[in-house]
Design an enzyme around this catalytic site. Structure first.
Site, short mmCIF file in Angstrom:
data_model
loop_
_atom_site.label_atom_id
_atom_site.label_comp_id
_atom_site.label_asym_id
_atom_site.label_seq_id
_atom_site.Cartn_x
_atom_site.Cartn_y
_atom_site.Cartn_z
N HIS A 117 0.69 -1.18 -0.02
CA HIS A 117 0.11 -0.08 0.16
C HIS A 117 0.64 1.29 -0.09
O HIS A 117 0.43 2.49 -0.24
CB HIS A 117 -1.13 -0.12 1.22
CG HIS A 117 -0.47 0.43 2.46
ND1 HIS A 117 0.18 -0.91 3.31
CD2 HIS A 117 -0.26 1.32 3.16
CE1 HIS A 117 0.43 -0.26 4.54
NE2 HIS A 117 0.54 0.96 4.45
N ASP A 147 0.32 -7.90 1.41
CA ASP A 147 0.54 -6.28 1.61
C ASP A 147 2.12 -6.11 1.66
O ASP A 147 2.73 -5.18 2.59
CB ASP A 147 -0.16 -5.48 2.76
CG ASP A 147 -0.11 -4.10 2.85
OD1 ASP A 147 0.13 -3.59 1.52
OD2 ASP A 147 -0.06 -3.63 3.94
N SER A 223 4.98 2.64 7.93
CA SER A 223 4.53 1.59 6.96
C SER A 223 5.87 1.06 5.97
O SER A 223 6.40 2.10 5.28
CB SER A 223 3.49 1.92 5.78
OG SER A 223 2.26 1.76 6.52
#
Length: 478
Positions: A117, A147, A223
């Site tokens: 993402h 992911d 992230s």
């Protein structure tokens, strides 16, 4: 950073207040236990671990082409909006959106792992090393289901610092960990905490859910960053947080993708092949307390097999309906999600032992890790002509396509993959993932059966479809 909103803030603050009161009541005893008694204890620090690991953590900046509709300011007036609603006149324009995240160098030649993402839909990816050097990055592999994404930068032969992937199954709840990343774009930041829980499967940020939970502060921008152990190894890739605030601030509940899953994706990228995961080949359900009692087990945990794909890896291993799968390669299976994770991290072609419970006795079988077969071939077709299915795209279902579309054990039949807007199929409310069962009395098993049914001239149509497990009959008359 994936942010999972909650309404737990009042309860969280209450717990914090209670903790502070209890801490004040017992402060003298705590201090008596923790006062350093030597210079070595006074100098105790995470600094050596940070110096060893932080050079391998990078900042990632991306540019994304964003489409938006430019509406003349005149039509922002509520008077015009009352008449036009969302269909305001204007023209479509494109602008560049920017986002940031983190990544981890896992190979000396510049191979970097981050979150899917973070780079999803990016038109440009820029990597900034810890020493502030910048590189343009190439996307090597991206996997939405886990992911995870793999990037590559050209180091012109220079060897970069890396983090070694550890066996994430060797970690225990309570072990100390550090989170390294670029929160809010402020620059590389290190936070500390512990492993709060393992095998979290109800997080909902990826298809393969088996996360490591930590209370090390993780915030937007972290992230793709590293969760490392105190021996300087990569335990996981930080991917999501629970947050009770709109800005996504940390409340001490963060999640990381285990290194064992990361390793599978990295190996595929290194070999330059499409990511192919091992497939269980069974349908099943979690073993709850009531089922455990019926099976003669003293506690819940495991997967009850309800269906086995004929000729698949589970079938070849001798697994059958009614078996309870308890462990894979010596690793406990808690539920269906943990079984999928355990199987998916086994290299294709490798054999492992599965522990079963059958007839109130333990049994061990050998499982050969194999991918989901694409049998029959999907034979994807766009339906055209004068018929109610026109405008839809259909395909033969197979275990491989079912895995791709996250359909579980729905292994056969003909599936609707797409429906064009304003088409005949759209007008009869046909939807993606509908299963065609019958068209004008013709039983549908393959795409060729649909073509045969559509070739028959008729004025009236009867369609039988399955949607989310329920049959629906559509009677269409001219």
């Amino acid at each position: 950073m994936r942010i999972l909103q909650t309404n737990l803030l009042p309860a969280f603050l209450s717990i914090v207040a209670l903790f502070l009161v209890q801490s004040n009541l017992s402060v003298s005893s705590v201090h008596a236990q923790t006062v350093p008694t030597s210079q070595a204890q006074i100098n105790l620090s995470f600094s050596p671990v940070v110096k060893q690991t932080s050079p391998a953590v990078v900042n990632i900046f991306t540019k994304t082409l964003v489409k938006e509709r430019a509406v003349p300011s005149l039509f922002n007036d509520p008077f015009f909006r009352k008449f036009f609603g969302n269909n305001l006149p204007g023209r479509e324009r494109k602008r560049m959106g920017r986002s940031l995240g983190s990544g981890v160098i896992v190979r000396e030649n510049g191979l970097i792992v981050t979150n899917h993402h973070v780079i999803d839909s990016a038109t440009e990816i820029q990597v900034v090393l810890a020493d502030r050097r910048e590189f343009s990055a190439e996307l090597v592999l991206s996997d939405k289901d886990t992911d995870l994404a793999i990037l590559k930068i050209d180091t012109e032969g220079e060897k970069l610092p890396t983090l070694e992937l550890m066996d994430s199954d060797t970690i225990d709840v309570g072990d100390l960990v550090l989170a390294i990343g670029n929160p809010f774009g402020v620059g590389q930041t290190v936070t500390s905490g512990i492993v709060s829980a393992l095998a979290r499967t109800q997080v909902g940020v990826a298809d393969f859910q088996f996360f490591i939970q930590t209370d090390a502060a993780i915030n937007p921008g972290n992230s793709g960053g590293a969760l490392v152990t105190l021996d300087g190894k990569l335990l996981g890739i930080n991917t999501a947080i629970f947050s009770s605030s709109r800005n996504g601030g940390s409340v001490g509940i963060g999640f990381a993708i285990p290194a064992n899953m990361v390793r599978t994706v990295v190996h595929s990228a290194e070999e330059g092949r499409e990511l192919v995961r091992a497939w269980p080949g069974i349908a099943g359900q979690d073993l709850n307390a009531d089922l455990a009692l019926g099976f003669g087990l003293n506690r819940p945990g495991g997967v009850v097999v309800s269906n086995v794909y004929p000729g698949g890896p589970a079938d070849k291993a001798g697994i059958r309906g009614g078996d309870v799968i308890l462990s894979v390669a010596g690793k406990e299976v808690i539920n269906v999600e943990s079984l999928r994770f355990r199987i998916a991290t086994i290299p294709v072609g490798e054999k492992v032992e599965l522990e079963l419970w059958r007839g109130r006795k333990a049994k061990t079988v050998t499982y050969l890790a194999s991918p989901a077969p694409e049998t029959p071939k999907r034979n994807e077709q766009e339906i055209r002509g004068s018929n109610p299915l026109a405008g839809s795209v259909i395909a033969n279902l197979s275990p491989a396509l079912a895995e791709e579309l996250h359909l579980g054990s729905l292994w056969e039949g003909v599936i609707v993959k797409n429906v064009a807007r304003r088409s005949p199929a759209h007008r009869i409310s046909l939807q993606p993932q509908d299963i065609l069962l019958n068209v004008n009395g013709v039983k549908i098993n393959r795409v060729s059966d649909v073509e045969k049914a559509l070739n028959k001239k008729t004025k009236n149509w009867t369609l039988v479809i399955s949607r989310e497990g329920r049959k629906r009959t559509l009677e269409l008359k001219r």
